[in-house]
Write a protein that holds these residues in place. Structure first.
Motif, short mmCIF file in Angstrom:
data_model
loop_
_atom_site.label_atom_id
_atom_site.label_comp_id
_atom_site.label_asym_id
_atom_site.label_seq_id
_atom_site.Cartn_x
_atom_site.Cartn_y
_atom_site.Cartn_z
N LEU A 99 0.84 -1.21 0.00
CA LEU A 99 0.00 0.00 0.00
C LEU A 99 0.87 1.25 0.00
O LEU A 99 0.59 2.22 -0.72
CB LEU A 99 -0.92 0.00 1.23
CG LEU A 99 -1.96 1.12 1.31
CD1 LEU A 99 -2.86 1.10 0.09
CD2 LEU A 99 -2.78 0.99 2.58
N ARG A 100 1.94 1.25 0.79
CA ARG A 100 2.86 2.39 0.79
C ARG A 100 3.50 2.58 -0.57
O ARG A 100 3.65 3.70 -1.06
CB ARG A 100 3.95 2.18 1.86
CG ARG A 100 3.46 2.32 3.29
CD ARG A 100 4.63 2.34 4.24
NE ARG A 100 4.18 2.36 5.63
CZ ARG A 100 4.39 1.38 6.50
NH1 ARG A 100 5.05 0.30 6.12
NH2 ARG A 100 3.96 1.47 7.73
N MET A 101 3.90 1.45 -1.19
CA MET A 101 4.50 1.54 -2.52
C MET A 101 3.50 2.11 -3.53
O MET A 101 3.87 2.91 -4.40
CB MET A 101 4.98 0.16 -2.98
CG MET A 101 6.30 -0.27 -2.40
SD MET A 101 6.93 -1.76 -3.20
CE MET A 101 8.64 -1.74 -2.67
N ALA A 102 2.24 1.69 -3.42
CA ALA A 102 1.22 2.19 -4.34
C ALA A 102 1.03 3.69 -4.17
O ALA A 102 0.64 4.39 -5.12
CB ALA A 102 -0.10 1.45 -4.10
N LEU A 103 1.32 4.21 -2.98
CA LEU A 103 1.19 5.64 -2.70
C LEU A 103 2.52 6.37 -2.89
O LEU A 103 2.65 7.53 -2.48
CB LEU A 103 0.67 5.84 -1.27
CG LEU A 103 -0.75 5.33 -1.01
CD1 LEU A 103 -1.10 5.46 0.47
CD2 LEU A 103 -1.76 6.08 -1.86
N ALA A 104 3.51 5.70 -3.51
CA ALA A 104 4.81 6.29 -3.84
C ALA A 104 5.59 6.73 -2.60
O ALA A 104 6.32 7.73 -2.64
CB ALA A 104 4.65 7.45 -4.81
N ALA A 105 5.46 5.99 -1.50
CA ALA A 105 6.23 6.30 -0.29
C ALA A 105 7.66 5.78 -0.44
O ALA A 105 7.92 4.85 -1.20
CB ALA A 105 5.57 5.66 0.93
N VAL A 106 8.58 6.38 0.31
CA VAL A 106 9.95 5.89 0.32
C VAL A 106 9.96 4.49 0.92
O VAL A 106 9.41 4.27 2.00
CB VAL A 106 10.86 6.82 1.16
CG1 VAL A 106 12.29 6.28 1.18
CG2 VAL A 106 10.83 8.23 0.61
N PRO A 107 10.55 3.51 0.24
CA PRO A 107 10.58 2.13 0.76
C PRO A 107 11.24 2.06 2.13
O PRO A 107 12.18 2.84 2.41
CB PRO A 107 11.40 1.37 -0.29
CG PRO A 107 11.25 2.18 -1.53
CD PRO A 107 11.18 3.60 -1.09
#
Length: 331
Positions: free
Chosen positions: A236-244
């Motif tokens: 979900l974080r990746m889908a929202l373009a968050a820093v890994p």
């Protein structure tokens, strides 16, 4: 004047010589330059997906057939659940193929983001399936039902083997690619459910306590939720373009700030292009025109220290290059 590590420099009017210098820097600083292999290209799990889907389709057919022959709706229902696993594997496989598609004018990064969507899909469907297991277990506490017979336990035993082997096929990639981790967790969870069916059946036959069956189901469901939660939140974080999570943005900022000649930086962004590839953009304010190798060496540092293979760096001269983003940027 902009210098980009991907070689698309767009100069302000500071002279042709400086523009050419930045164009040269941009090409040298390309993080995919000669002598640097594409280490970020994900491992090909095509055979694993093909074999896993074939094994599970065969198991679904066998399980459904035995369910109808033995008049066991539990087996028929589990066959339906395993069919959803086949769909999950198919989604992950499709995404692993789509991430290799070349960029287009419309999809400038290609379809790399599909692997993130597949991981999120697998996490959600696994949690939904777990919810169905919990609901069934609660129903059995309220209205006890006869424990599955020998035929059901035998088929569940086959399920342990099929799902266990399929999970093993993806074990080598589950730590490096959350799309592969989604496939791995899906099959490992099914193997655990099948093991629970066998153990609960044996325990009930030995003790006569029917409540053991739903209790084991609940325990397994809790374990699945715990193991899947990380996949759900990360995808979900990746889908929202968050820093890994594996990348410290403060360390990245410090790395860029320490580069020779850098006075300050702004508009720093780090985001996942896919489940295995990271991208970065940043504006670097320098005191003077940097050396030819500046962008190349900076891109190499980002790749080696943080695994960021797609770095685009814009060079701005202190006091001479106006950037409209500098005042508004908080990154």
């Amino acid at each position: 004047m902009h210098g980009h590590s991907h070689g698309h420099s767009h100069g302000h009017s500071h002279g042709d010589a400086q523009d050419r210098r930045h164009d040269h820097d941009g090409h040298d600083g390309h993080s995919h330059g000669a002598g640097h292999p594409h280490a970020h290209v994900p491992k090909d799990f095509g055979r694993a997906f093909a074999l896993g889907i074939a094994l599970n389709v065969g198991f679904v057919a066998v399980e459904a057939a035995y369910g109808f022959l033995s008049n066991s709706m539990a087996l028929v229902a589990d066959a339906g659940h395993n069919l959803s696993d086949v769909l999950g594997l198919a989604a992950a496989w499709l995404a692993s193929v789509l991430v290799k598609r070349a960029p287009t004018a419309r999809f400038t990064y290609g379809l790399r983001g599909s692997s993130i969507l597949a991981a999120l899909f697998n996490a959600v469907t696994l949690l939904v399936a777990t919810g169905a297991i919990i609901a069934e277990a609660i129903q059995r506490f309220i209205t006890p039902a006869p424990v599955a017979g020998t035929t059901v336990m035998a088929v569940a035993g086959i399920g342990i083997l099929i799902n266990g082997v399929t999970a093993w096929l993806f074990a080598s990639g589950e730590k490096h690619d959350i799309n592969i981790r989604g496939a791995y967790l899906h099959m490992a969870a099914d193997a655990a459910v099948s093991l629970g069916v066998v153990l609960a059946g044996l325990a009930v036959l030995a003790t006569g306590y029917d409540w053991i069956d739903p209790a084991v189901s609940l325990a397994i469901a809790v374990l699945i939720v715990v193991s899947t939660w990380g996949l759900l939140t990360e995808s979900l974080r990746m889908a929202l373009a968050a820093v890994p999570p594996r990348i410290d943005p403060l360390a990245v900022r410090a790395c860029l700030a320490e580069r020779p000649g850098v006075v300050s930086l702004h508009d720093l962004h780090i985001w996942p292009m896919s489940t295995t590839e990271m991208a970065l953009t940043a504006h670097l304010v320098v005191a003077d025109v940097p050396a030819d190798a500046f962008l190349r060496e900076t891109a190499e540092a980002l790749r080696e220290r943080f695994g960021i293979h797609h770095a685009t760096l814009q060079i701005e001269l202190q006091g001479r290059t106006a950037c409209t983003l500098a005042e508004d940027c908080t990154a």
